[in-house]
Design a protein around this motif. Structure first.
Motif, short mmCIF file in Angstrom:
data_model
loop_
_atom_site.label_atom_id
_atom_site.label_comp_id
_atom_site.label_asym_id
_atom_site.label_seq_id
_atom_site.Cartn_x
_atom_site.Cartn_y
_atom_site.Cartn_z
N LEU A 99 0.86 -1.18 0.00
CA LEU A 99 0.00 0.00 0.00
C LEU A 99 0.89 1.23 0.00
CD1 LEU A 99 -2.60 -1.04 2.74
CD2 LEU A 99 -2.79 -1.36 0.26
N ASP A 100 0.44 2.29 -0.64
CA ASP A 100 1.24 3.51 -0.76
C ASP A 100 0.32 4.72 -0.66
OD1 ASP A 100 3.27 5.29 -1.20
OD2 ASP A 100 3.43 4.91 -3.35
N PHE A 101 0.07 5.16 0.56
CA PHE A 101 -0.88 6.26 0.77
C PHE A 101 -0.19 7.61 0.60
CE2 PHE A 101 -3.25 2.88 2.91
CZ PHE A 101 -4.50 3.08 2.33
N ASP A 137 -4.35 5.69 -1.82
CA ASP A 137 -3.36 4.64 -2.13
C ASP A 137 -3.04 4.65 -3.62
OD1 ASP A 137 -1.81 2.30 -2.03
OD2 ASP A 137 -3.57 1.06 -2.45
#
Length: 782
Positions: A99-101, A137
């Motif tokens: 995940l890459d918020f 995300d």
């Protein structure tokens, strides 16, 4: 006050600042949490990066200077190079977990919105400001809302998070914490509170220079093993000096607080629902709310941190009609009768209680079904045991009310015995795994509050009980830990949702009942302090701190609670001796002194008590009523701990204070003792005094022969006769002094007995001895 411009975010309370910023890559960098600073200096707070450390993962090729493993962050997930404790973990439909918020937008407003699924803090638009930061995300399109709630007046900032499945596929959350924050140094002290049944809230300190420390529960409750409240501080912090950070969680289930030191000596605090055996499936457009985490900072040691937390709990957690209402002095029938009682025996006890000034009579376990022991009857709340109570609940309540007493009742709604009528009708309502052995606890099982039908049933049956005319108080108990987590209501893929769904069901049950019965005083209990947390305190204003009523044990228990919870939230009883949990014998005055620093009650058979003990109880209650408002709602100060324990409570207007001194064991030839008070108005003048007491001659043993004209055999007939009529005079404490003198120099008390003589200038202070002292503001001209 919140200052935000889309790049820098400064959250200011009366005395503190919390700051973070949006990095070039879109992550949120935590900048600072401490004493007030200037928002214009935000760019001076960032760490300066040129090249990433070797053997680290770069966030992306465009930023060779940055690895997320060495950045102080506001949130973090798995997959982008940060190997520390994550805030969020999830399994996507394709099986991936990265995940890459990235920052998207923010909003601020005055006030605070309620959660959809659970309780939280509350306040008016004047009390609290909200900041919501939207993160998206980059990998899957999920949305994360980070919420910050700023309570300026009590120096508290709380946080929560919401995960929204804004993708087109379902996702399984396997970790969803409420907050994450990073310090820029290691070697901090973690203070947590641990224990077991009858030994709750034991304070423990750990210095963390490397590795990880976890404060968590997996009992299905917030637990007596590890209370959710903990502190992180300077290693040399004291009651009145040093930086101290306090953390708590508005949640009543399995909690998880991890403190971890990175290889670059940054300290991370991650906090929220315990990820062990947890998952939550979200279909597209569904969302998950994490519970609210509470933070406060003090630059002046543990004392100010506690005062901040106490004010927050009093003003923004407890609510309803009993929020600021003085709590009644009760007597509970449990230690007087256990299961062995009749209507007439309870009425007889109630009459004795009324004579000494008690205001509320509580009938404990054993009034329903075939409940003559703890092996049967739980769940049969609609069946009153007519053998014990021929007049029924309503008749019993009327008899107690006719004596001029409030009537209270014990219930344990969440539990069921296999030997009960309810289980025969609905075995599918119990939490157990069909066809497999069940690990039992206290001869009972847990009702499945994941099932809305069960919650609806409990709402109906408890509403019937709570509607009993004349009922004023309910003790809500919960006496076992979870095992064999399994809900027959849920499909196989959702079995790891059981623990959280149970808590949500409990909150719906409590919310409905407290709204239906707003005048009812509900006291929480879970084998004592097995569910002592801010979540349930949103529904009932006080909790039974421990099943242990021993005054010496209660010193540590109540001292532990005092760090994070105001004394209005924990109840304490005076009981008989030898104590039923420890067999210890302590003076009646000491039992009262300790119990009066919580919400006072009694738990003893007054009909069997000695006449002098009954007289003492009457005098205690009369005294407590004079100072009840201060003792229940004043500011609590820990003055001293160890062999000598000293507490003081000062009224909010600083007009009066009550101070307790208790000695665990005598130190020979140690005559002097000083009370250094706190919290008084330094510019005011006060009258400080103690109670004038008399003591039983037998406490001096055969020393009586040093003054008696004839020889008296110890414990002989003559000794008992003389002791009945001759009392030993206690010392007098009576001075006038300024608040500054009392706060800073203190009061030197009369010398204690050291074996060389005794008269009314000497303090009789045996093992477990205690005193109460009173401080009253007087006219400056007096």
């Amino acid at each position: 006050m919140i200052k935000a411009d889309g790049k820098y975010f400064f959250l200011n309370t009366k005395n503190t600042t919390y700051a973070f910023k949006v990095m070039e890559t879109g992550q949120l960098e935590h900048l600072y949490y401490g004493s007030l600073i200037d928002a214009e200096d935000g760019e001076n707070l960032s760490e300066k990066r040129a090249f990433a450390p070797g053997n680290t993962v770069l966030y992306d090729n465009a930023h060779p200077e940055m690895t997320l493993e060495d950045v102080r962050l506001e949130t973090s997930a798995v997959g982008k190079g940060d190997f520390r404790e994550p805030m969020i973990e999830a399994i996507c439909t394709d099986g991936s977990t990265s995940l890459d918020f990235i920052y998207d937008s923010y909003e601020t407003f005055s006030g605070k919105k309620e959660f959809n699924t659970m309780p939280g803090s509350y306040g008016s638009k004047r009390d609290v400001e909200t900041l919501n930061v939207k993160m998206v995300d980059a990998n899957n399109g999920f949305t994360l809302i980070l919420s910050y709630y700023v309570y300026a007046d009590c120096d508290v900032i709380s946080r929560s998070a919401k995960f929204i499945n804004t993708s087109s596929e379902k996702v399984k959350l396997t970790r969803m914490l409420s907050m994450l924050m990073d310090f820029d140094h290691a070697g901090m002290k973690i203070t947590s509170f641990h224990g077991k049944w009858t030994s709750e809230m034991n304070k423990s300190d750990t210095i963390l220079s490397a590795g990880k420390f976890v404060n968590s529960s997996f009992t299905g409750t917030s637990s007596n093993r590890s209370n959710p409240f903990f502190m992180v501080s300077d290693t040399d912090a004291t009651e009145i000096s040093g930086s101290v950070y306090g953390y708590n969680l508005i949640y009543s289930g399995n909690h998880y607080g991890a403190v971890e030191v990175s290889p670059w000596e940054k300290t991370r605090v991650a906090y929220g629902i315990n990820p062990r055996n947890f998952s939550w499936i979200l279909e597209p457009s569904e969302e998950f709310e994490a519970p609210e985490a509470v933070m406060t900072y003090s630059a002046a040691g543990y004392r100010q941190m506690s005062l901040n937390m106490h004010e927050f709990v009093r003003e923004h957690i407890t609510r309803g009609n009993w929020k600021k209402k003085e709590r009644p002095i009760l007597i509970n029938s449990w230690e007087a009768a256990y299961f062995d009682f009749t209507e007439s025996s309870l009425v007889k006890l109630a009459k004795a209680a009324k004579k000494v000034g008690i205001e509320l009579f509580v009938m404990d376990d054993g009034w329903f079904g075939e409940r003559n022991d703890d092996k049967r009857g739980l769940g049969d709340w609609d069946i009153v045991n007519k053998k014990k109570l021929p007049s029924g609940l309503e008749g019993m309540a009327k008899k107690i009310n006719d004596l001029g007493l409030m009537f209270g009742l014990w219930v344990e709604p969440e539990m069921i015995n296999v030997d009960s009528e309810l289980y025969k009708k609905h075995p599918e309502w119990a939490i157990d795994i069909p066809g497999k052995n069940h690990a039992e606890g206290r001869n009972q099982r847990i009702l499945d509050l994941c099932n809305p039908e069960v919650v609806d049933y409990l709402i109906d049956v408890m509403s019937s009980v709570f509607s009993t005319p004349g009922l004023s108080y309910v003790k809500w108990d919960m006496n076992r830990n979870f095992s064999d987590y399994y809900s027959k209501y849920l499909p196989a893929e959702k079995q790891q949702e059981v623990s959280h769904r149970y808590v949500l069901g409990l909150y719906r049950l409590l919310k409905t009942l407290t709204e239906r019965f707003p005048e009812l005083l509900i006291e929480g209990c879970a084998s004592g302090g097995n569910r002592f947390d801010l979540g349930v305190l949103c529904y009932y204003p006080q909790i039974w701190a421990s099943d242990n009523t021993d005054a010496v044990s209660r010193l540590d228990i109540q001292n532990g609670y005092s760090y994070g919870y105001p004394q209005s939230t924990y109840t304490a009883h005076v009981s008989s001796c030898p104590n039923h949990q420890t067999l210890r014998i302590t003076p009646m005055e000491s039992r009262f002194a300790v119990a009066s620093f919580g919400v006072l009650g009694y738990e003893l058979n007054l009909n069997d008590a000695k006449s002098e003990d009954v007289a003492s109880v009457e005098a205690q209650i009369e005294l407590y009523k004079q100072y009840r408002k201060t003792l229940q709602f004043g500011d609590f100060y820990r003055l001293k701990s160890g062999i000598i324990c000293e507490w003081s409570i000062v009224s909010r207007d600083k007009s009066q204070a009550v101070t307790m001194v208790m000695q665990r064991e005598v130190q020979p030839n140690n005559p002097y003792l000083r009370i250094e008070q706190a919290g008084l108005d330094e510019n005011a003048k006060y009258h400080f005094y103690g109670r004038k007491l008399e003591y039983n001659l037998k406490g001096f043993g055969d020393l009586v022969n040093t003054v008696a004209p004839i020889h008296i055999k110890q414990d002989g007939i003559l000794h008992n006769v003389v002791a009945k009529f001759v009392k030993m005079p206690g010392e007098t404490e009576d001075i006038k002094a300024s608040g500054a003198t009392l706060n800073n120099a203190g009061v030197k008390l009369a010398q204690s007995f050291i074996g060389t003589g005794y008269d009314d200038r000497v303090r009789y202070f045996p093992d477990f001895g205690a005193r109460l002292y009173f401080t009253e503001k007087i006219d400056i001209t007096e």
